[in-house]
Design a protein around this motif. Structure first.
Motif, PDB file in Angstrom:
ATOM      1  N   MET A   1      77.068  42.673  29.648  1.00 53.69           N
ATOM      2  CA  MET A   1      75.659  42.364  29.738  1.00 53.69           C
ATOM      3  C   MET A   1      74.986  43.411  30.621  1.00 53.69           C
ATOM      4  O   MET A   1      75.490  43.775  31.663  1.00 53.69           O
ATOM      5  N   ASP A   2      73.849  43.900  30.163  1.00 54.48           N
ATOM      6  CA  ASP A   2      73.080  44.867  30.937  1.00 54.48           C
ATOM      7  C   ASP A   2      72.401  44.194  32.125  1.00 54.48           C
ATOM      8  O   ASP A   2      72.134  42.998  32.112  1.00 54.48           O
ATOM      9  N   ILE A   3      72.122  45.002  33.124  1.00 56.96           N
ATOM     10  CA  ILE A   3      71.351  44.591  34.293  1.00 56.96           C
ATOM     11  C   ILE A   3      70.024  45.332  34.228  1.00 56.96           C
ATOM     12  O   ILE A   3      69.980  46.497  33.804  1.00 56.96           O
ATOM     13  N   LEU A   4      68.952  44.680  34.623  1.00 58.27           N
ATOM     14  CA  LEU A   4      67.667  45.364  34.715  1.00 58.27           C
ATOM     15  C   LEU A   4      67.575  45.977  36.103  1.00 58.27           C
ATOM     16  O   LEU A   4      67.659  45.272  37.110  1.00 58.27           O
ATOM     17  N   GLY A   5      67.460  47.304  36.144  1.00 56.40           N
ATOM     18  CA  GLY A   5      67.288  48.011  37.403  1.00 56.40           C
ATOM     19  C   GLY A   5      65.827  48.360  37.590  1.00 56.40           C
ATOM     20  O   GLY A   5      65.192  48.888  36.668  1.00 56.40           O
ATOM     21  N   ILE A   6      65.302  48.058  38.779  1.00 58.82           N
ATOM     22  CA  ILE A   6      63.897  48.335  39.072  1.00 58.82           C
ATOM     23  C   ILE A   6      63.808  49.092  40.391  1.00 58.82           C
ATOM     24  O   ILE A   6      64.419  48.698  41.385  1.00 58.82           O
ATOM     25  N   ASP A   7      63.052  50.178  40.382  1.00 56.48           N
ATOM     26  CA  ASP A   7      62.826  50.996  41.575  1.00 56.48           C
ATOM     27  C   ASP A   7      61.362  50.886  41.956  1.00 56.48           C
ATOM     28  O   ASP A   7      60.488  51.342  41.217  1.00 56.48           O
ATOM     29  N   ILE A   8      61.100  50.261  43.112  1.00 59.83           N
ATOM     30  CA  ILE A   8      59.735  50.145  43.612  1.00 59.83           C
ATOM     31  C   ILE A   8      59.436  51.398  44.420  1.00 59.83           C
ATOM     32  O   ILE A   8      60.140  51.708  45.380  1.00 59.83           O
ATOM     33  N   GLY A   9      58.401  52.109  44.026  1.00 58.07           N
ATOM     34  CA  GLY A   9      58.009  53.329  44.722  1.00 58.07           C
ATOM     35  C   GLY A   9      56.557  53.271  45.144  1.00 58.07           C
ATOM     36  O   GLY A   9      55.805  52.382  44.729  1.00 58.07           O
ATOM     37  N   GLY A  10      56.160  54.209  45.943  1.00 61.07           N
ATOM     38  CA  GLY A  10      54.798  54.245  46.441  1.00 61.07           C
ATOM     39  C   GLY A  10      53.760  54.503  45.375  1.00 61.07           C
ATOM     40  O   GLY A  10      52.647  53.999  45.438  1.00 61.07           O
ATOM     41  N   SER A  11      54.113  55.267  44.343  1.00 62.47           N
ATOM     42  CA  SER A  11      53.139  55.557  43.290  1.00 62.47           C
ATOM     43  C   SER A  11      53.481  54.884  41.970  1.00 62.47           C
ATOM     44  O   SER A  11      52.620  54.747  41.110  1.00 62.47           O
ATOM     45  N   GLY A  12      54.730  54.482  41.785  1.00 64.50           N
ATOM     46  CA  GLY A  12      55.117  53.852  40.535  1.00 64.50           C
ATOM     47  C   GLY A  12      56.284  52.910  40.709  1.00 64.50           C
ATOM     48  O   GLY A  12      57.095  53.060  41.618  1.00 64.50           O
ATOM     49  N   ILE A  13      56.354  51.930  39.826  1.00 65.58           N
ATOM     50  CA  ILE A  13      57.472  50.999  39.772  1.00 65.58           C
ATOM     51  C   ILE A  13      58.141  51.242  38.433  1.00 65.58           C
ATOM     52  O   ILE A  13      57.508  51.120  37.381  1.00 65.58           O
ATOM     53  N   LYS A  14      59.416  51.651  38.494  1.00 62.31           N
ATOM     54  CA  LYS A  14      60.134  52.036  37.292  1.00 62.31           C
ATOM     55  C   LYS A  14      61.223  51.027  36.985  1.00 62.31           C
ATOM     56  O   LYS A  14      61.818  50.461  37.902  1.00 62.31           O
ATOM     57  N   GLY A  15      61.500  50.840  35.704  1.00 65.03           N
ATOM     58  CA  GLY A  15      62.558  49.936  35.297  1.00 65.03           C
ATOM     59  C   GLY A  15      63.282  50.455  34.074  1.00 65.03           C
ATOM     60  O   GLY A  15      62.718  51.203  33.278  1.00 65.03           O
ATOM     61  N   ALA A  16      64.547  50.062  33.949  1.00 64.82           N
ATOM     62  CA  ALA A  16      65.356  50.388  32.775  1.00 64.82           C
ATOM     63  C   ALA A  16      66.543  49.440  32.748  1.00 64.82           C
ATOM     64  O   ALA A  16      66.959  48.913  33.781  1.00 64.82           O
ATOM     65  N   LEU A  17      67.090  49.239  31.573  1.00 67.69           N
ATOM     66  CA  LEU A  17      68.328  48.479  31.445  1.00 67.69           C
ATOM     67  C   LEU A  17      69.491  49.413  31.764  1.00 67.69           C
ATOM     68  O   LEU A  17      69.487  50.591  31.385  1.00 67.69           O
ATOM     69  N   ASP A  19      73.845  49.742  31.984  1.00 72.20           N
ATOM     70  CA  ASP A  19      75.184  49.233  31.680  1.00 72.20           C
ATOM     71  C   ASP A  19      75.977  49.289  32.979  1.00 72.20           C
ATOM     72  O   ASP A  19      76.268  50.380  33.478  1.00 72.20           O
ATOM     73  N   PRO A  20      76.337  48.137  33.560  1.00 74.15           N
ATOM     74  CA  PRO A  20      77.012  48.163  34.860  1.00 74.15           C
ATOM     75  C   PRO A  20      78.416  48.773  34.808  1.00 74.15           C
ATOM     76  O   PRO A  20      78.900  49.269  35.830  1.00 74.15           O
ATOM     77  N   ALA A  21      79.051  48.773  33.654  1.00 77.93           N
ATOM     78  CA  ALA A  21      80.390  49.350  33.552  1.00 77.93           C
ATOM     79  C   ALA A  21      80.363  50.869  33.661  1.00 77.93           C
ATOM     80  O   ALA A  21      81.217  51.476  34.304  1.00 77.93           O
TER      81      ALA A  21
END
Length: 112
Positions: A1-17, A19-21
Motif C-alpha cells: 500500500m502506498d503512503i501519501l507523503g506531504i512536504d509543507i514548505g514556506g511557498s508551497g505544499i507538495k504531495g505525492a504517493l 511506495d514505502p518498499a
C-alpha cells in the motif's frame, strides 16, 4: 500500500504517493501554494485537498519546516513550531486518516 507523503514548505505544499518498499514516487507530485499566513487550519485544509486529489485512504507522512516539539526535547523552542501531539491530530481531523509529522530536516536525515 502506498503512503501519501506531504512536504509543507514556506511557498508551497507538495504531495505525492510513495511506495514505502522502494522509496520511489508512485504518482506525479502535486503542488499547492502555501496559504498566506500559514495558519494551522489553512495548512490542514491544503493537506486534506492533497489527500482528496490522490483519493488516498491510508497513512500520511507530513514533513514540517520547523521544530516538531517532542521530537527533540533537549532543543529550546525557536521559530515556528508544531506540537507533536496536536500536529497529527490537526491533520487527522482534516483528512480522516492516520498522520505522522516530522521536521523536514530530520526526515531528510532518516532518508539518508
Amino acid at each position: 500500500m502506498d503512503i501519501l507523503g506531504i512536504d509543507i514548505g514556506g511557498s508551497g505544499i507538495k504531495g505525492a504517493l510513495v511506495d514505502p518498499a522502494s522509496g520511489e514516487l508512485s504518482s506525479d507530485r502535486r503542488r499547492i501554494p502555501t496559504p498566506a499566513g500559514a495558519r494551522p487550519a489553512d495548512v490542514a485544509r491544503v493537506v486534506a485537498e492533497l489527500q482528496s486529489h490522490f483519493e488516498h485512504q491510508g497513512p500520511i507522512g507530513i514533513t514540517f519546516p520547523g521544530i516538531v516539539q517532542g521530537a527533540h526535547p533537549q532543543r529550546g523552542q525557536r521559530g515556528q513550531s508544531l506540537d507533536r501531539g496536536r500536529g497529527p491530530a490537526l491533520f487527522e481531523e482534516a483528512t480522516g486518516q492516520p498522520c505522522w509529522v516530522l521536521n523536514d530536516a530530520d526526515a531528510a536525515g532518516l532518508a539518508e
